[in-house]
Design a protein around this motif. Structure first.
Motif, mmCIF file in Angstrom:
data_model
loop_
_atom_site.group_PDB
_atom_site.id
_atom_site.type_symbol
_atom_site.label_atom_id
_atom_site.label_comp_id
_atom_site.label_asym_id
_atom_site.label_seq_id
_atom_site.Cartn_x
_atom_site.Cartn_y
_atom_site.Cartn_z
ATOM 1 N N VAL A 63 13.837 1.522 -48.746
ATOM 2 C CA VAL A 63 15.240 1.696 -49.137
ATOM 3 C C VAL A 63 15.358 2.735 -50.244
ATOM 4 C CG1 VAL A 63 17.219 0.566 -50.209
ATOM 5 C CG2 VAL A 63 15.958 -0.596 -48.387
ATOM 6 N N GLN A 64 14.433 2.691 -51.215
ATOM 7 C CA GLN A 64 14.481 3.662 -52.298
ATOM 8 C C GLN A 64 14.230 5.083 -51.785
ATOM 9 O OE1 GLN A 64 15.464 3.054 -55.495
ATOM 10 N NE2 GLN A 64 15.468 5.299 -55.588
ATOM 11 N N THR A 65 13.394 5.209 -50.764
ATOM 12 C CA THR A 65 13.175 6.516 -50.148
ATOM 13 C C THR A 65 14.469 7.076 -49.585
ATOM 14 O OG1 THR A 65 10.871 5.991 -49.587
ATOM 15 C CG2 THR A 65 11.916 7.745 -48.339
ATOM 16 N N ILE A 66 15.250 6.222 -48.940
ATOM 17 C CA ILE A 66 16.542 6.651 -48.405
ATOM 18 C C ILE A 66 17.476 7.077 -49.540
ATOM 19 C CG2 ILE A 66 18.613 5.909 -47.163
ATOM 20 C CD1 ILE A 66 16.242 6.310 -45.333
ATOM 21 N N PHE A 67 17.495 6.310 -50.621
ATOM 22 C CA PHE A 67 18.336 6.657 -51.760
ATOM 23 C C PHE A 67 17.941 8.021 -52.331
ATOM 24 C CE2 PHE A 67 20.651 2.737 -53.479
ATOM 25 C CZ PHE A 67 20.751 2.163 -52.223
ATOM 26 N N ASP A 68 16.642 8.264 -52.466
ATOM 27 C CA ASP A 68 16.169 9.544 -52.982
ATOM 28 C C ASP A 68 16.541 10.686 -52.035
ATOM 29 O OD1 ASP A 68 15.039 8.200 -55.128
ATOM 30 O OD2 ASP A 68 13.047 8.098 -54.219
ATOM 31 N N TYR A 69 16.409 10.427 -50.745
ATOM 32 C CA TYR A 69 16.739 11.424 -49.724
ATOM 33 C C TYR A 69 18.212 11.819 -49.811
ATOM 34 C CZ TYR A 69 17.053 13.234 -44.865
ATOM 35 O OH TYR A 69 17.245 13.991 -43.731
ATOM 36 N N ILE A 70 19.086 10.835 -49.956
ATOM 37 C CA ILE A 70 20.514 11.127 -50.050
ATOM 38 C C ILE A 70 20.816 11.905 -51.320
ATOM 39 C CG2 ILE A 70 22.794 10.055 -50.323
ATOM 40 C CD1 ILE A 70 21.860 7.902 -48.343
ATOM 41 N N SER A 71 20.102 11.630 -52.388
ATOM 42 C CA SER A 71 20.253 12.406 -53.610
ATOM 43 C C SER A 71 19.894 13.873 -53.380
ATOM 44 C CB SER A 71 19.377 11.813 -54.716
ATOM 45 O OG SER A 71 19.464 12.585 -55.901
#
Length: 270
Positions: free
Chosen positions: A200-208
């Protein structure tokens, strides 16, 4: 120069909250105008999406939210050109699905919960194959492959077969694949479904990263707590209707509720 190449030195472990400049936000990168879709069922017609309109600007993350059956995926499929609408159209970077559906597809990136990697290819072969599908010149495709691999920390996976990767590794490869043609608009359909905390954190970083690069991003999800953390504006779908749209504060002012969960519970009950 590609927006993503300009930020290739960004550390994805430290996502930025900065968005695109105000001058960029004045441009509507994605416009959905009066989209409608009906399906013929055995016992009558079902209106899955009803006269839906929204817009997303560069550097903005728009959350298209709703419970299962609200019309989120149907909307995504119409924007992607996988499903013909009964009315309305989508416009991406000035091109419309009515007049140039191929051009629209070339300006969209798509990431879903289903990774769909080609198990018999190496990661490098698969990324370059998708770049070729989008007519990215080979030299540029190789450059993007290298830079995006550094950005998403998969360089050590490039020459491994995709079928041998772990779930988390496949996820990162899928995220890179969605950007290999540097699309101005990214669509993410339930991107965190089935992922652990690290995923989930990977997705958050990706969206950033997408936000920093000035992409217009649509996140389609029913994970309302995550949406509150991710998105700049929201569209709340229920039974095919866009019931509310706006920033979190605008939704609070319109409904009298403080959280997306409270807003949806009230909406569904009524």
């Amino acid at each position: 120069m590609d927006g993503l190449l300009r930020i290739k030195q960004t550390a994805i472990s430290q996502p930025s909250t900065e968005t695109a400049s105000e001058s960029c936000r004045s441009h509507r990168m994605l416009i959905v105008h009066s989209l409608s879709k009906r399906f013929q069922l055995e016992h009558g017609d079902l209106t899955a999406v009803d006269n839906l309109s929204l817009e997303v600007h560069p550097g903005e993350v728009y959350g298209l939210l709703g419970p299962n059956g609200a019309g989120k995926t149907t909307t995504m499929r119409m924007i992607l050109g996988l499903l013909e609408p009964d009315g309305g159209y989508a416009s991406v970077d000035g091109l419309t699905t009515q007049t140039d559906p191929i051009g629209v597809k070339s300006r969209l990136g798509f990431v879903s919960a289903n990774d769909g990697v080609y198990s018999w290819l190496t990661v490098r072969e698969m990324l370059l194959y998708f770049a070729d599908l989008y007519d990215v010149p080979h030299q540029l495709a190789e450059q993007r492959c290298e830079n995006l691999s550094d950005l998403m920390e998969i360089r050590n996976l490039l020459d491994r077969r995709a079928g041998d990767l772990s779930t988390g590794q496949r996820q990162r490869v899928t995220l890179v694949r969605g950007l290999i043609h540097d699309p101005p608009v990214m669509l993410l359909d339930e991107p965190t479904r089935g992922l652990d905390v690290v995923g989930v954190q990977t997705i958050f970083d990706y969206i950033s990263i997408l936000r920093q690069a000035g992409k217009a991003v649509v996140v389609c999800t029913h994970r309302l707590d995550e949406a509150e953390r991710l998105c700049d504006r929201f569209g709340l779908l229920h039974k095919g209707h866009l019931q509310y749209t706006g920033t979190m504060q605008e939704l609070r002012d319109a409904t009298g509720h403080k959280t997306l969960v409270d807003i949806f519970v009230d909406l569904i009950r009524n």
